[in-house]
Design a protein around this motif. Sequence first.
Motif, PDB file in Angstrom:
ATOM      1  N   LEU A   1     -13.141 -20.214  -0.224  1.00 48.36           N
ATOM      2  CA  LEU A   1     -11.919 -20.693  -0.834  1.00 48.36           C
ATOM      3  C   LEU A   1     -11.593 -19.499  -1.833  1.00 48.36           C
ATOM      4  O   LEU A   1     -12.252 -19.263  -2.663  1.00 48.36           O
ATOM      5  CB  LEU A   1     -12.335 -22.032  -1.773  1.00 48.36           C
ATOM      6  N   LEU A   2     -10.322 -18.830  -1.576  1.00 48.45           N
ATOM      7  CA  LEU A   2     -10.027 -17.816  -2.429  1.00 48.45           C
ATOM      8  C   LEU A   2      -8.551 -17.960  -2.446  1.00 48.45           C
ATOM      9  O   LEU A   2      -7.971 -18.552  -1.873  1.00 48.45           O
ATOM     10  CB  LEU A   2     -10.180 -16.459  -1.487  1.00 48.45           C
ATOM     11  N   HIS A   3      -7.791 -17.278  -3.520  1.00 51.07           N
ATOM     12  CA  HIS A   3      -6.370 -17.381  -3.711  1.00 51.07           C
ATOM     13  C   HIS A   3      -5.884 -16.380  -2.406  1.00 51.07           C
ATOM     14  O   HIS A   3      -6.487 -15.427  -2.072  1.00 51.07           O
ATOM     15  CB  HIS A   3      -6.002 -16.429  -5.226  1.00 51.07           C
ATOM     16  N   GLU A   4      -4.618 -16.630  -2.410  1.00 46.04           N
ATOM     17  CA  GLU A   4      -3.856 -16.099  -1.021  1.00 46.04           C
ATOM     18  C   GLU A   4      -3.733 -14.423  -1.454  1.00 46.04           C
ATOM     19  O   GLU A   4      -3.873 -13.518  -0.304  1.00 46.04           O
ATOM     20  CB  GLU A   4      -2.281 -16.583  -0.878  1.00 46.04           C
ATOM     21  N   ARG A   5      -3.493 -14.050  -2.591  1.00 49.85           N
ATOM     22  CA  ARG A   5      -3.222 -12.790  -2.830  1.00 49.85           C
ATOM     23  C   ARG A   5      -4.640 -12.010  -2.745  1.00 49.85           C
ATOM     24  O   ARG A   5      -4.873 -10.835  -2.332  1.00 49.85           O
ATOM     25  CB  ARG A   5      -2.660 -12.392  -4.243  1.00 49.85           C
ATOM     26  N   GLU A   6      -5.909 -12.763  -3.030  1.00 48.06           N
ATOM     27  CA  GLU A   6      -6.922 -12.104  -2.895  1.00 48.06           C
ATOM     28  C   GLU A   6      -7.456 -11.794  -1.243  1.00 48.06           C
ATOM     29  O   GLU A   6      -7.731 -10.909  -0.837  1.00 48.06           O
ATOM     30  CB  GLU A   6      -8.070 -12.906  -3.606  1.00 48.06           C
ATOM     31  N   ILE A   7      -7.023 -12.757  -0.268  1.00 48.58           N
ATOM     32  CA  ILE A   7      -7.099 -12.866   0.928  1.00 48.58           C
ATOM     33  C   ILE A   7      -6.332 -11.562   1.669  1.00 48.58           C
ATOM     34  O   ILE A   7      -6.816 -10.880   2.528  1.00 48.58           O
ATOM     35  CB  ILE A   7      -6.738 -14.196   1.556  1.00 48.58           C
ATOM     36  N   ASN A   8      -5.067 -11.414   1.033  1.00 48.41           N
ATOM     37  CA  ASN A   8      -4.402 -10.227   1.359  1.00 48.41           C
ATOM     38  C   ASN A   8      -4.686  -9.047   1.258  1.00 48.41           C
ATOM     39  O   ASN A   8      -4.884  -8.224   1.910  1.00 48.41           O
ATOM     40  CB  ASN A   8      -2.864 -10.618   0.803  1.00 48.41           C
ATOM     41  N   LYS A   9      -5.441  -8.879  -0.225  1.00 45.42           N
ATOM     42  CA  LYS A   9      -5.970  -7.785  -0.378  1.00 45.42           C
ATOM     43  C   LYS A   9      -7.068  -7.454   0.519  1.00 45.42           C
ATOM     44  O   LYS A   9      -7.455  -6.161   0.842  1.00 45.42           O
ATOM     45  CB  LYS A   9      -6.486  -8.012  -1.678  1.00 45.42           C
ATOM     46  N   MET A  10      -8.104  -8.254   0.698  1.00 42.96           N
ATOM     47  CA  MET A  10      -9.254  -8.223   1.457  1.00 42.96           C
ATOM     48  C   MET A  10      -8.700  -7.959   2.853  1.00 42.96           C
ATOM     49  O   MET A  10      -9.364  -6.781   3.736  1.00 42.96           O
ATOM     50  CB  MET A  10     -10.258  -9.404   1.769  1.00 42.96           C
TER      51      MET A  10
END
Length: 160
Positions: free
Chosen positions: A91-100
């Motif tokens: 469970l992560l924020h969408e911007r963290e997922i995009n960065k990854m």
Amino acid sequence: MARPKPAQFEKKKIVAENRRARFEYFVEQVFEAGIALTGTEVKSLRFGEGSIAESYAEVRDGQVWLINANVPEFSHGNRFNHEPRRPRKLLLHEREINKMHGAVAREGMTLVPLSVYFNARGRAKVELALAKGKKAHDKRDTIKERDWKREQGRILRDRG
């Protein structure tokens, strides 16, 4: 040149740790992610069982999944028990997922879990690192540095 220390999260009880990860990879950035678990998985983790030694994370369909993490079946779990090595959603924020996703796709980085722990509120969390693999000579340098630090400690202890 020394690498900056990653941010530390408020860990209350560490359940599993991937000690090999810092030796195998250069850790660039560290994230704290929640894990979607079933009841028997939480109970098993609270007993201190679980391993993330050979596990990794991957971004699939806009979500991050923890693959190959072993949470053994709960001893009193009867028919409601879970599958030990099933993929678990992080469970992560969408911007963290995009960065990854960008770092893994463009820069050839890897998502490596460093530890699984319970925070102060009692929630199960994963410390997830965006990391770059080390070459053999980098690993040798790490070993040399570690041995020298150990030797320094011995010298200072003997003379002090």
